[in-house]
Design a protein around this motif. Structure first.
Motif, PDB file in Angstrom:
ATOM      1  N   ASP A 118       0.909  -1.433  -0.205  1.00 49.98           N
ATOM      2  CA  ASP A 118      -0.129  -0.065   0.020  1.00 49.98           C
ATOM      3  C   ASP A 118       0.881   1.242  -0.239  1.00 49.98           C
ATOM      4  O   ASP A 118       0.552   2.541  -0.492  1.00 49.98           O
ATOM      5  CB  ASP A 118      -1.419   0.076   1.260  1.00 49.98           C
ATOM      6  N   GLU A 119       1.894   1.166   1.330  1.00 48.46           N
ATOM      7  CA  GLU A 119       2.759   2.577   1.050  1.00 48.46           C
ATOM      8  C   GLU A 119       3.905   2.651  -0.297  1.00 48.46           C
ATOM      9  O   GLU A 119       3.749   4.371  -1.063  1.00 48.46           O
ATOM     10  CB  GLU A 119       3.140   2.260   1.868  1.00 48.46           C
ATOM     11  N   VAL A 120       3.848   1.745  -0.778  1.00 52.01           N
ATOM     12  CA  VAL A 120       4.824   1.312  -2.358  1.00 52.01           C
ATOM     13  C   VAL A 120       4.035   2.671  -3.538  1.00 52.01           C
ATOM     14  O   VAL A 120       3.880   3.815  -3.624  1.00 52.01           O
ATOM     15  CB  VAL A 120       5.270   0.494  -2.968  1.00 52.01           C
ATOM     16  N   GLU A 121       2.431   2.277  -3.302  1.00 63.00           N
ATOM     17  CA  GLU A 121       1.148   2.468  -4.111  1.00 63.00           C
ATOM     18  C   GLU A 121       1.055   3.953  -4.131  1.00 63.00           C
ATOM     19  O   GLU A 121       1.129   4.688  -5.030  1.00 63.00           O
ATOM     20  CB  GLU A 121      -0.064   2.104  -4.488  1.00 63.00           C
ATOM     21  N   ARG A 122       1.296   4.283  -2.975  1.00 68.44           N
ATOM     22  CA  ARG A 122       0.768   5.674  -2.240  1.00 68.44           C
ATOM     23  C   ARG A 122       1.403   6.436  -2.561  1.00 68.44           C
ATOM     24  O   ARG A 122       1.545   7.418  -3.289  1.00 68.44           O
ATOM     25  CB  ARG A 122       0.665   5.498  -0.911  1.00 68.44           C
ATOM     26  N   TYR A 123       3.205   6.320  -2.282  1.00 60.24           N
ATOM     27  CA  TYR A 123       4.376   6.626  -2.671  1.00 60.24           C
ATOM     28  C   TYR A 123       4.502   7.249  -4.544  1.00 60.24           C
ATOM     29  O   TYR A 123       4.813   8.294  -5.056  1.00 60.24           O
ATOM     30  CB  TYR A 123       6.013   6.217  -1.769  1.00 60.24           C
ATOM     31  N   ARG A 124       4.275   5.799  -5.076  1.00 62.85           N
ATOM     32  CA  ARG A 124       3.856   6.113  -6.474  1.00 62.85           C
ATOM     33  C   ARG A 124       3.426   6.658  -7.422  1.00 62.85           C
ATOM     34  O   ARG A 124       3.598   7.938  -8.326  1.00 62.85           O
ATOM     35  CB  ARG A 124       3.750   4.135  -7.156  1.00 62.85           C
ATOM     36  N   LYS A 125       2.019   7.056  -7.041  1.00 57.17           N
ATOM     37  CA  LYS A 125       0.971   8.156  -7.395  1.00 57.17           C
ATOM     38  C   LYS A 125       1.434   9.641  -6.508  1.00 57.17           C
ATOM     39  O   LYS A 125       1.267  10.795  -7.836  1.00 57.17           O
ATOM     40  CB  LYS A 125      -0.166   7.633  -6.206  1.00 57.17           C
ATOM     41  N   ALA A 126       2.383   9.618  -6.245  1.00 59.14           N
ATOM     42  CA  ALA A 126       3.228  10.889  -5.782  1.00 59.14           C
ATOM     43  C   ALA A 126       3.661  11.498  -6.092  1.00 59.14           C
ATOM     44  O   ALA A 126       4.244  12.506  -6.452  1.00 59.14           O
ATOM     45  CB  ALA A 126       3.094  10.997  -3.981  1.00 59.14           C
ATOM     46  N   GLY A 127       5.288  10.724  -7.107  1.00 59.85           N
ATOM     47  CA  GLY A 127       5.828  10.827  -7.780  1.00 59.85           C
ATOM     48  C   GLY A 127       6.792  10.089  -7.629  1.00 59.85           C
ATOM     49  O   GLY A 127       8.467  10.683  -7.748  1.00 59.85           O
ATOM     50  N   CYS A 128       7.399   8.939  -6.386  1.00 57.97           N
ATOM     51  CA  CYS A 128       8.323   8.657  -6.414  1.00 57.97           C
ATOM     52  C   CYS A 128       8.694   7.759  -7.395  1.00 57.97           C
ATOM     53  O   CYS A 128       8.201   6.944  -7.930  1.00 57.97           O
ATOM     54  CB  CYS A 128       8.338   7.882  -4.557  1.00 57.97           C
ATOM     55  N   ASP A 129       9.783   7.968  -7.947  1.00 54.94           N
ATOM     56  CA  ASP A 129      10.381   6.634  -8.641  1.00 54.94           C
ATOM     57  C   ASP A 129      10.765   5.418  -8.427  1.00 54.94           C
ATOM     58  O   ASP A 129      12.179   5.985  -7.453  1.00 54.94           O
ATOM     59  CB  ASP A 129      11.808   7.353  -9.915  1.00 54.94           C
ATOM     60  N   PHE A 130      10.330   4.378  -8.514  1.00 57.56           N
ATOM     61  CA  PHE A 130      10.780   3.016  -8.270  1.00 57.56           C
ATOM     62  C   PHE A 130      11.202   2.041  -9.509  1.00 57.56           C
ATOM     63  O   PHE A 130      11.982   1.232  -8.728  1.00 57.56           O
ATOM     64  CB  PHE A 130       9.686   2.253  -7.587  1.00 57.56           C
ATOM     65  N   SER A 131      11.866   3.054  -9.953  1.00 57.24           N
ATOM     66  CA  SER A 131      12.415   2.506 -11.246  1.00 57.24           C
ATOM     67  C   SER A 131      13.869   1.181 -11.339  1.00 57.24           C
ATOM     68  O   SER A 131      13.939   0.577 -11.940  1.00 57.24           O
ATOM     69  CB  SER A 131      12.212   3.227 -12.631  1.00 57.24           C
ATOM     70  N   ALA A 132      14.541   2.131 -10.329  1.00 51.63           N
ATOM     71  CA  ALA A 132      15.648   1.136 -10.173  1.00 51.63           C
ATOM     72  C   ALA A 132      15.624   0.263  -9.488  1.00 51.63           C
ATOM     73  O   ALA A 132      16.673  -0.408  -8.602  1.00 51.63           O
ATOM     74  CB  ALA A 132      17.295   2.107  -9.338  1.00 51.63           C
ATOM     75  N   CYS A 133      14.314   0.082  -8.537  1.00 58.69           N
ATOM     76  CA  CYS A 133      14.552  -0.577  -7.294  1.00 58.69           C
ATOM     77  C   CYS A 133      14.365  -2.545  -7.863  1.00 58.69           C
ATOM     78  O   CYS A 133      13.366  -3.092  -8.142  1.00 58.69           O
ATOM     79  CB  CYS A 133      13.488  -0.338  -6.656  1.00 58.69           C
ATOM     80  N   THR A 134      14.710  -3.359  -6.539  1.00 57.56           N
ATOM     81  CA  THR A 134      14.529  -4.539  -7.319  1.00 57.56           C
ATOM     82  C   THR A 134      14.942  -5.275  -6.050  1.00 57.56           C
ATOM     83  O   THR A 134      13.796  -5.968  -5.938  1.00 57.56           O
ATOM     84  CB  THR A 134      16.065  -5.094  -8.072  1.00 57.56           C
ATOM     85  N   THR A 135      15.182  -4.445  -4.836  1.00 50.03           N
ATOM     86  CA  THR A 135      14.856  -5.461  -3.316  1.00 50.03           C
ATOM     87  C   THR A 135      13.932  -4.655  -2.874  1.00 50.03           C
ATOM     88  O   THR A 135      13.081  -3.360  -2.243  1.00 50.03           O
ATOM     89  CB  THR A 135      15.700  -5.760  -2.463  1.00 50.03           C
ATOM     90  N   ASP A 136      13.096  -5.429  -1.466  1.00 49.11           N
ATOM     91  CA  ASP A 136      12.624  -4.192  -0.551  1.00 49.11           C
ATOM     92  C   ASP A 136      12.927  -3.150  -0.206  1.00 49.11           C
ATOM     93  O   ASP A 136      12.627  -1.992   0.480  1.00 49.11           O
ATOM     94  CB  ASP A 136      12.008  -5.381   0.972  1.00 49.11           C
ATOM     95  N   GLU A 137      14.450  -3.544   0.288  1.00 42.63           N
ATOM     96  CA  GLU A 137      15.428  -2.254   1.192  1.00 42.63           C
ATOM     97  C   GLU A 137      15.441  -1.357  -0.217  1.00 42.63           C
ATOM     98  O   GLU A 137      15.887  -0.013   0.267  1.00 42.63           O
ATOM     99  CB  GLU A 137      16.803  -2.771   1.044  1.00 42.63           C
ATOM    100  N   ASP A 138      15.427  -1.552  -1.326  1.00 40.84           N
ATOM    101  CA  ASP A 138      15.418  -0.237  -2.572  1.00 40.84           C
ATOM    102  C   ASP A 138      14.131   0.495  -2.407  1.00 40.84           C
ATOM    103  O   ASP A 138      14.429   1.535  -2.548  1.00 40.84           O
ATOM    104  CB  ASP A 138      15.289  -1.074  -4.155  1.00 40.84           C
ATOM    105  N   TYR A 139      13.004  -0.280  -2.659  1.00 37.97           N
ATOM    106  CA  TYR A 139      11.771   0.879  -2.066  1.00 37.97           C
ATOM    107  C   TYR A 139      11.930   1.477  -0.715  1.00 37.97           C
ATOM    108  O   TYR A 139      11.770   2.651  -1.109  1.00 37.97           O
ATOM    109  CB  TYR A 139      10.832  -0.955  -2.285  1.00 37.97           C
ATOM    110  N   LEU A 140      12.476   0.602   0.052  1.00 36.81           N
ATOM    111  CA  LEU A 140      12.291   1.765   1.145  1.00 36.81           C
ATOM    112  C   LEU A 140      13.687   2.974   1.053  1.00 36.81           C
ATOM    113  O   LEU A 140      13.032   4.519   1.465  1.00 36.81           O
ATOM    114  CB  LEU A 140      12.548   0.742   2.494  1.00 36.81           C
ATOM    115  N   ALA A 141      14.435   2.640   1.325  1.00 36.78           N
ATOM    116  CA  ALA A 141      15.458   4.111   0.626  1.00 36.78           C
ATOM    117  C   ALA A 141      14.796   4.664  -0.636  1.00 36.78           C
ATOM    118  O   ALA A 141      15.114   6.220   0.323  1.00 36.78           O
ATOM    119  CB  ALA A 141      16.154   2.955  -0.531  1.00 36.78           C
ATOM    120  N   ALA A 142      14.506   4.643  -1.786  1.00 33.78           N
ATOM    121  CA  ALA A 142      13.448   5.269  -2.882  1.00 33.78           C
ATOM    122  C   ALA A 142      12.659   5.946  -2.054  1.00 33.78           C
ATOM    123  O   ALA A 142      12.580   7.267  -2.195  1.00 33.78           O
ATOM    124  CB  ALA A 142      12.514   4.243  -3.616  1.00 33.78           C
TER     125      ALA A 142
END
Length: 122
Positions: free
Chosen positions: A55-79
């Motif tokens: 849910d948080e990943v989707e919320r941040y994606r809608k707000a404009g967070c770039d997850f294109s380089a993320c491959t791990t959960d830690e990458d998503y949290l760092a983004a």
């Protein structure tokens, strides 16, 4: 230290009010954590948040967070953390300089003589 981490469903949790909970007590409080990935705080007070990862990943994606380089959960949290530290700047629309220039043009236009004066004699 990272602001967020994925809860391992085994560690004790310390809340902001100093309450120390076992993993079982924490998961009894947030039972949904048994069925989905839970984000908790990354510091000593790891009970500062309890969020559903997807849910948080989707919320941040809608707000404009770039997850294109993320491959791990830690990458998503760092983004997410980087996005919080450097949120996108909202478009202010018209700049101050443009507003000032428009106001000056209006002042000049208002100070010009009225061209609609009737100069013909009857």
């Amino acid at each position: 230290m990272a602001r967020y981490k994925i809860y391992d469903n085994k560690s004790d949790v310390i809340t902001p009010v100093g309450e120390k909970l076992t993993a079982e007590q924490w998961l009894d409080r947030y039972q949904w954590g048994r069925y989905t990935k839970m984000i908790v705080g990354g510091g000593i007070i790891n009970g500062s948040v309890a969020l559903v990862f997807d849910d948080e990943v989707e919320r941040y994606r809608k707000a404009g967070c770039d997850f294109s380089a993320c491959t791990t959960d830690e990458d998503y949290l760092a983004a997410i953390e980087a996005f919080e530290d450097n949120p996108p700047v909202a478009d202010a629309g018209v700049s101050d300089q443009t507003r000032i220039a428009d106001a000056l043009e209006d002042m000049v236009a208002l100070s010009l003589p009225d061209d609609t004066t009737n100069t013909t004699e009857e």
